[in-house]
Design a protein around this motif. Structure first.
Motif, PDB file in Angstrom:
ATOM      1  N   VAL A 509       0.838  -1.201   0.000  1.00 47.51           N
ATOM      2  CA  VAL A 509       0.000   0.000   0.000  1.00 47.51           C
ATOM      3  C   VAL A 509       0.876   1.255   0.000  1.00 47.51           C
ATOM      4  O   VAL A 509       0.589   2.240  -0.701  1.00 47.51           O
ATOM      5  CB  VAL A 509      -0.943  -0.009   1.218  1.00 47.51           C
ATOM      6  N   GLY A 510       1.962   1.220   0.752  1.00 41.93           N
ATOM      7  CA  GLY A 510       2.864   2.379   0.805  1.00 41.93           C
ATOM      8  C   GLY A 510       3.501   2.680  -0.532  1.00 41.93           C
ATOM      9  O   GLY A 510       3.574   3.839  -0.955  1.00 41.93           O
ATOM     10  N   SER A 511       3.979   1.647  -1.237  1.00 41.58           N
ATOM     11  CA  SER A 511       4.622   1.861  -2.537  1.00 41.58           C
ATOM     12  C   SER A 511       3.624   2.363  -3.572  1.00 41.58           C
ATOM     13  O   SER A 511       3.923   3.266  -4.363  1.00 41.58           O
ATOM     14  CB  SER A 511       5.262   0.553  -3.017  1.00 41.58           C
ATOM     15  N   LEU A 512       2.428   1.782  -3.569  1.00 42.62           N
ATOM     16  CA  LEU A 512       1.407   2.239  -4.511  1.00 42.62           C
ATOM     17  C   LEU A 512       0.988   3.672  -4.198  1.00 42.62           C
ATOM     18  O   LEU A 512       0.769   4.477  -5.113  1.00 42.62           O
ATOM     19  CB  LEU A 512       0.187   1.312  -4.456  1.00 42.62           C
ATOM     20  N   ALA A 513       0.882   3.999  -2.911  1.00 37.74           N
ATOM     21  CA  ALA A 513       0.533   5.364  -2.527  1.00 37.74           C
ATOM     22  C   ALA A 513       1.651   6.344  -2.882  1.00 37.74           C
ATOM     23  O   ALA A 513       1.378   7.502  -3.245  1.00 37.74           O
ATOM     24  CB  ALA A 513       0.247   5.416  -1.028  1.00 37.74           C
ATOM     25  N   PHE A 514       2.908   5.892  -2.808  1.00 34.84           N
ATOM     26  CA  PHE A 514       4.043   6.743  -3.165  1.00 34.84           C
ATOM     27  C   PHE A 514       3.975   7.118  -4.646  1.00 34.84           C
ATOM     28  O   PHE A 514       4.084   8.291  -5.024  1.00 34.84           O
ATOM     29  CB  PHE A 514       5.345   6.008  -2.847  1.00 34.84           C
ATOM     30  N   GLY A 515       3.782   6.109  -5.507  1.00 36.46           N
ATOM     31  CA  GLY A 515       3.667   6.395  -6.934  1.00 36.46           C
ATOM     32  C   GLY A 515       2.463   7.260  -7.247  1.00 36.46           C
ATOM     33  O   GLY A 515       2.530   8.179  -8.080  1.00 36.46           O
ATOM     34  N   ALA A 516       1.350   6.994  -6.562  1.00 36.16           N
ATOM     35  CA  ALA A 516       0.143   7.798  -6.784  1.00 36.16           C
ATOM     36  C   ALA A 516       0.346   9.235  -6.323  1.00 36.16           C
ATOM     37  O   ALA A 516      -0.168  10.176  -6.941  1.00 36.16           O
ATOM     38  CB  ALA A 516      -1.040   7.167  -6.041  1.00 36.16           C
ATOM     39  N   LEU A 517       1.111   9.434  -5.241  1.00 38.71           N
ATOM     40  CA  LEU A 517       1.366  10.786  -4.739  1.00 38.71           C
ATOM     41  C   LEU A 517       2.192  11.595  -5.737  1.00 38.71           C
ATOM     42  O   LEU A 517       1.909  12.778  -5.972  1.00 38.71           O
ATOM     43  CB  LEU A 517       2.088  10.705  -3.394  1.00 38.71           C
TER      44      LEU A 517
END
Length: 719
Positions: A509-517
């Motif tokens: 979730v953190g990595s996906l949220a990082f790319g989305a951010l």
């Protein structure tokens, strides 16, 4: 040279992946990645939910959804449930008072009596000179007067009722637009007797034209209620056939993707030959035109702004001929030198079709993404609406036709209650009204409404990009498990799509949220730049417009690059379980080591999928046109097109829906191609076909590359 470059890539893009005897697909033993960003994203989501809860507590969307009468009651709800339309007694005041109110109070309610009515008036009406001697019940309609006035029992005279605006002095035919009774602009002229009514301007036609000019754009901007009802009737009659059309589009899209396994080579080469044939025809046509205009020279024409003149001289067609010959030669040489890579792209497309065939559930995953995106959009819209209507409404006393200093000083100085307000309390200002000014902004929550709206928009963009990232990572993990299954389909794990979805939620979730951010920040920058451009457009000079255009172009390119990089980073995350930065770096270097293959595969895939979308959308558009226009007749009275008011509405719905269906299916297929391509490049770098390091690619790919597995430790895959 070609083989040397493939096996020994340039070191500036990193070293090739090394063989790992334990690797046979997406890593099962992995840990949580980008934990800080995960915590930040969770905090933003929790804050987003808190903002929604506060907005729900303080907001009242009825202020936007329903019209409101002069006493502050909503039309169409509760006590006015059977009166959904709002009638303005003198709509001219709405236009003439805008500047006064905006300057003095920053309000926006029309300062004339407004009542809720069951139906908007459909004919002209006015108080004539002779009506002043009659009883009020003989002059006015009770349904158009304020609810507190009983015409049968009132002691008021007609003159007093007109002065206090308890009943309309005059009205024109109106139509309901968003619950407001606005003048019907389709009428031509007014009754002759209407021109002599005391108290009106010199000519009623002048008054009526003023009303029409003030409200015509509003009415034209929305469909009339009657047209809306007709369209609704069309959908009510044709919805089963629209649904059938979308099902057909789904079946055609699915069959197209599955048949690419067998037809991809033929389709690709047919499209390429068609492109070359079109170029050859262009060359012949230019030569033919050149021969026809040999007598005309450009020296005889000179300079002119009429482009058609230049099409009648031989030099123009000679230039076109040379350009087309150069382009045709470049295309032919490109095909000759890149034929092997085109064959690899075709083989990967065929392999993707096999993967989709073994994982048919993946074609339904876009429904999950669609539902999640729908939830995000609905939550954002509801939160924005509730925030916009947060706080208690503030009403102030206003008198537009003030004649005395005491009356003029009254504007905006006193609060009032619209439900208990009477103009008799202000004898010096008989035209005093109690109107809505704004929502209360004195509380801490109300003072920060703008900041909360910004937070709502940013959180919405981040959540939307996260949902898309989750879908891409889920599909990538499922298709990667297909590629790295040595014996297909026997070694494909059970429920690969569900397993990939749970892995992404549990660990990344953190990595996906990082790319989305990262993508969200770029999109916010684009929105800010568009806002600046919109606000300063009238003051921009050519240099400023050029600079803004360049900046917008650069941000657009940056957004496209970030999307491309994120997409491949999510694939690497799904396979190896590393954090976003490492995955993005590894994916970028892997692609740069094989940049020519990347370009060829991307263009060939885009060409095929564009052709597929054209086939689905165009085919369904033609089929729906022939059906809904009555050119295709069904046996019996199953469906008659004569009953439709506008047969083009279901056609547009089918075409738009078919595009969404095709886009959903093809997005899955595109993700499959990208995932298998990265796996294929990793396979080439990790393995060499020996007994210890066998290839996982299909036999077709090995045949194109002139490679083979010598003596594999396990049975060779049968596909």
């Amino acid at each position: 040279m070609g083989k040397k470059q493939e096996t020994n890539p340039d070191s500036e893009y990193g070293e090739p992946a090394q063989f790992d005897p334990t690797f046979n697909g997406p890593m099962r033993k992995r840990g949580c990645t980008d934990i800080i960003c995960c915590i930040l994203f969770m905090a933003v989501v929790v804050g987003y939910m808190a903002v929604g809860a506060l907005a729900w507590l303080y907001g009242d969307p009825r202020h936007v959804l329903y019209p409101k009468n002069s006493t502050g009651w909503f039309c169409g709800t509760q006590e006015n449930k059977d009166r959904p339309n709002l009638l303005y007694y003198n709509i001219l005041k709405c236009a003439t008072s805008v500047n006064v109110i905006a300057t003095a109070l920053n309000g926006f309610q029309c300062p004339t009596t407004q009542v809720c009515v069951e139906k908007c008036p459909t004919e002209f009406g006015a108080v004539l000179f002779t009506d002043y001697l009659k009883k009020p019940a003989e002059v006015f309609e009770q349904s158009l007067c304020v609810p507190s006035l009983d015409l049968a029992k009132t002691d008021y005279t007609v003159q007093q009722i007109v002065d206090k605006e308890l009943c309309p002095f005059f009205y024109t035919p109106t139509v309901s637009v968003l619950g407001r009774c606005l003048p019907d602009i389709t009428l031509e002229g007014t009754p002759s007797w209407f021109a002599d009514v005391p108290g009106l301007p010199n000519t009623v036609n002048e008054t009526f034209n003023t009303i029409v000019n003030g409200t015509g754009d509003i009415v034209n901007g929305f469909n009339a209620k009657e047209i809306g009802l007709r369209i609704f009737e069309d959908f009510a009659l044709s919805w089963p056939w629209i649904l059938l059309g979308l099902v057909i589009a789904m079946v055609v899209s699915m069959l197209f993707l599955l048949l690419l396994r067998f037809t991809a080579p033929v389709m690709v080469w047919v499209l390429i030959i068609g492109l070359l044939g079109a170029g050859a025809y262009g060359i012949w046509h230019c030569y033919w035109e050149y021969e026809n205009f040999k007598q005309n020279s450009i020296t005889e024409v000179g300079f002119t702004t009429n482009f058609n003149v230049y099409l009648q001289v031989q030099e123009t067609w000679l230039a076109f001929l040379i350009i087309l010959c150069i382009v045709e030669a470049i295309i032919i040489l490109t095909l000759i030198f890149l034929r092997t890579r085109i064959l690899i792209a075709i083989a990967l497309i065929q392999e993707s079709s096999k993967a989709v065939g073994h994982m048919m559930s993946s074609l339904l995953y876009p429904l999950v993404t669609f539902v999640l995106l729908l939830v995000c959009v609905a939550y954002w819209g509801a939160t924005a609406l509730y925030l916009a209507t947060s706080g208690d409404p503030i009403y102030r006393v206003v008198s537009l036709n003030a004649t005395t200093s005491d009356c003029m000083s009254l504007n905006g100085t006193e609060d009032c209650d619209p439900q208990n307000f009477t103009s008799s309390s202000y004898p010096d200002c008989p035209t005093a009204s109690c109107i809505f000014i704004k929502y209360n902004d004195e509380g801490f929550f109300q003072r920060n409404l703008f900041n909360l709206q910004i937070y709502n928009a940013v959180a919405f963009l981040w959540c939307v990009n996260f949902v898309i990232a989750l879908g891409q990572c889920t599909l990538a993990g499922a298709f990667a498990s297909y590629y790295w299954a040595f014996n297909k389909p026997g070694d494909i794990p059970m429920c690969p799509l569900s397993a990939s979805f749970l892995r992404a939620l549990r660990y990344h979730v953190g990595s996906l949220a990082f790319g989305a951010l990262i993508l969200t920040l770029v999109q916010i920058a684009r929105i800010i730049l568009e806002y600046i451009d919109h606000k300063t457009r009238s003051a921009q000079n050519p240099i400023a417009r050029f600079i803004l255009c360049c900046m917008k172009c650069c941000l657009w390119c940056l957004e496209k690059f970030i999307k491309f990089l994120n997409r491949n980073a999510y694939i690497m995350i799904a396979i190896y379980g590393k954090n976003f930065c490492v995955s993005a770096k590894n994916a970028f270097k892997l692609l740069m080591r094989n940049i020519i293959r990347v370009v060829v595969l991307d263009k060939v895939t885009d060409l095929l999928l564009f052709f597929g979308k054209l086939l689905v959308v165009g085919g369904m558009g033609v089929l729906s046109f022939f059906f809904f226009s009555g050119r295709i007749l069904l046996p019996g009275d199953t469906f008659r097109t004569e009953t439709l008011n506008y047969y083009w509405m279901p056609i547009i719905t089918v075409v738009f829906g078919s595009y969404l269906v095709a886009h959903g299916f093809f997005s899955v297929y595109n993700m499959c191609v990208d995932t298998l391509f990265l796996c294929f490049l990793e396979d080439l770098e990790r393995n060499d076909g020996s007994q210890q390091k066998p290839y996982y690619m299909s036999r077709n790919l090995m045949k194109i590359l002139s490679k083979s597995n010598k003596t594999p430790k396990r049975g060779r895959n049968k596909d």
